[in-house]
Design a protein around this motif. Sequence first.
Motif, short mmCIF file in Angstrom:
data_model
loop_
_atom_site.label_atom_id
_atom_site.label_comp_id
_atom_site.label_asym_id
_atom_site.label_seq_id
_atom_site.Cartn_x
_atom_site.Cartn_y
_atom_site.Cartn_z
N THR A 431 0.82 -1.22 0.00
CA THR A 431 0.00 0.00 0.00
C THR A 431 0.85 1.26 0.00
OG1 THR A 431 -0.10 -0.13 2.42
CG2 THR A 431 -1.93 -1.13 1.18
N ARG A 432 2.15 1.10 0.24
CA ARG A 432 3.08 2.24 0.18
C ARG A 432 4.44 1.74 -0.27
NH1 ARG A 432 2.47 1.10 5.71
NH2 ARG A 432 4.42 0.46 6.73
N LEU A 433 5.30 2.66 -0.68
CA LEU A 433 6.63 2.30 -1.16
C LEU A 433 7.48 1.78 0.01
CD1 LEU A 433 5.76 3.89 -3.69
CD2 LEU A 433 8.08 4.82 -3.78
N PRO A 434 8.31 0.77 -0.24
CA PRO A 434 9.20 0.28 0.81
C PRO A 434 10.21 1.36 1.20
CG PRO A 434 9.07 -1.27 -1.03
CD PRO A 434 8.43 0.00 -1.48
N MET A 435 10.63 1.32 2.44
CA MET A 435 11.66 2.24 2.91
C MET A 435 13.04 1.61 2.75
SD MET A 435 9.93 4.85 3.84
CE MET A 435 11.16 5.78 4.76
N GLN A 450 -1.35 -2.16 -4.43
CA GLN A 450 -2.48 -1.39 -3.90
C GLN A 450 -2.00 -0.05 -3.35
OE1 GLN A 450 -4.83 -3.83 -1.19
NE2 GLN A 450 -4.45 -5.66 -2.43
N LEU A 451 -1.01 0.54 -4.01
CA LEU A 451 -0.46 1.81 -3.56
C LEU A 451 -1.53 2.89 -3.56
CD1 LEU A 451 2.96 1.84 -5.50
CD2 LEU A 451 2.53 1.11 -3.14
N ARG A 452 -1.62 3.60 -2.42
CA ARG A 452 -2.62 4.66 -2.27
C ARG A 452 -1.98 6.04 -2.14
NH1 ARG A 452 -7.70 2.64 -0.74
NH2 ARG A 452 -7.73 0.37 -0.36
N VAL A 453 -0.69 6.05 -1.85
CA VAL A 453 0.00 7.32 -1.65
C VAL A 453 1.43 7.19 -2.13
CG1 VAL A 453 0.71 6.74 0.70
CG2 VAL A 453 0.53 9.14 0.03
#
Length: 516
Positions: A431-435, A450-453
């Motif tokens: 749901t977000r990019l890996p750090m 399912q990236l939302r941001v």
Amino acid sequence: MATLCPAWGPADPSLPSQWLSLLLLLLWLGPLATPGMEDAAFPHLGESSQLPPRACPPRCSCPRADTVDCNGLDLRVFPDNITRAAQHLSLQNNQLQELPYNELSRLSSLRTLNLHNNLISSEGLPDEAFESLTQLQHIYMAQNKLSVAPQFLPRSLRVADLAANQMMEIFPLTFGEKPALRSVYLHNNQLNNAGLPPDAFHGSEAIATLSLSSNRLSYLPPSLPPSLERLHLQNNLISKVPRGALSRQTQLRELYLQHNQLTDNGLDATTFSKLHSLEYLDLSHNQLATVPAGLPQTLAVLHLGRNRIRRVEAARLRRVRGLRYLLLQHNELGSSGLPTGVLRPLQGLHTLHLYGNGLDRVPLALPRRLHTLVLPHNRVAALGARDLASTPGLAELNLAYNRLASARVHRQAFHRLRSLRSLDLAGNQLTRLPMGLPTGLRALRLQRNQLRVLEPEPLAGLEQLRELSLAHNRLRVGDIGPGTWHELQALQVRGRLVSHAVPTPPMVATHPCHLP
């Protein structure tokens, strides 16, 4: 003219002068009437007796005195005026159905005979067809209608290509007793073991390449030449390699056995153990349940894809420490299929291919020098902080189409991968990019998540990133934080944020091995 025959000059009183004149005349004219001298250099006889140019069959080309090219002329009859001096004759891509013995027997100087892609049947090929071609080195008869091989081929032969016929039988002197023979191509025929005599290659101790792929062999033929360097047996019905069948092939470097019916019972610990030069072994598309025993230590590429392997045992890989490519895609490896450290002894391993198994985590304690890890279409659901710590030299990592969720990807999962250039995380549940992405990254594939941001922090420092794929996520333009693209100065390819196009196949890491 005494210089022509000084022993019979005018000073010789034993010959009457009229016989002497006639003899000298015959010596002068004799070569003009000698058979087989069409291409001889003759003395200049004046304009009135100038010899015609060397003949060339109609529509053919003869670029050199020893070459006749009749390729692709739709010929149905063998040309009857080919020069006897011909060394290279091409008749490929025609409609020839038979080879006349009388015409072939004239061409005793032939070194290359190309009959590829005609309609020549065994009935149209006399047993003695090549008997007079004592200098023949290369024969190409692929894609014809032969049902049996020629019974006799010249002893001088170096290359024989009889592929893509309908042959069910070869004979002892087809390829036997040929000391100069280097390459034999018999693929795409209908040969079974009964049609291949035990002495088929007796006396031919220089054969380096033998292709028997796409036939009907049910077991590995015995008495193969010990000189073999490449052996192609793929696409047969082989279920067994008889004990000792490969015991003499100490020079064999490449062995292709893919697309057969091999099981664990068809191999034993000695099957490959004598192959002291073997570098490439392809056993893919068989029915093996375990990695074969007795693998030679020279092995560089081991292809075991599309089998039924459930577990890799350390003992089976102990001798192959120099292995560079291990391909295990589409097997049945589950959670315990690759025990911790089982691959660690493979110190030179470059590529590990595990596409399409049932692994639920990245194998632990992998070889330090691993360059490419291919793990798409498994069940990997989490990445811990140290799961990839043993492979600091990893340059290409493919984890596409697994079950990774952002909450279970540790922020330091990629921290140690300073050499990483390509990371594929497509088709997961992020749901977000890996750090903590490595700063040397050049390709990052995140499509079908399912990236939302999209925020700038995870992309900070990725100054070498050229490709970023984000298609088929849940992003809108307003979901992209300010400054997100600021540091991506090298970006050349950016995937569409919203797309309803027909999905493309997942990208799989590349490597120098052919993967079906």
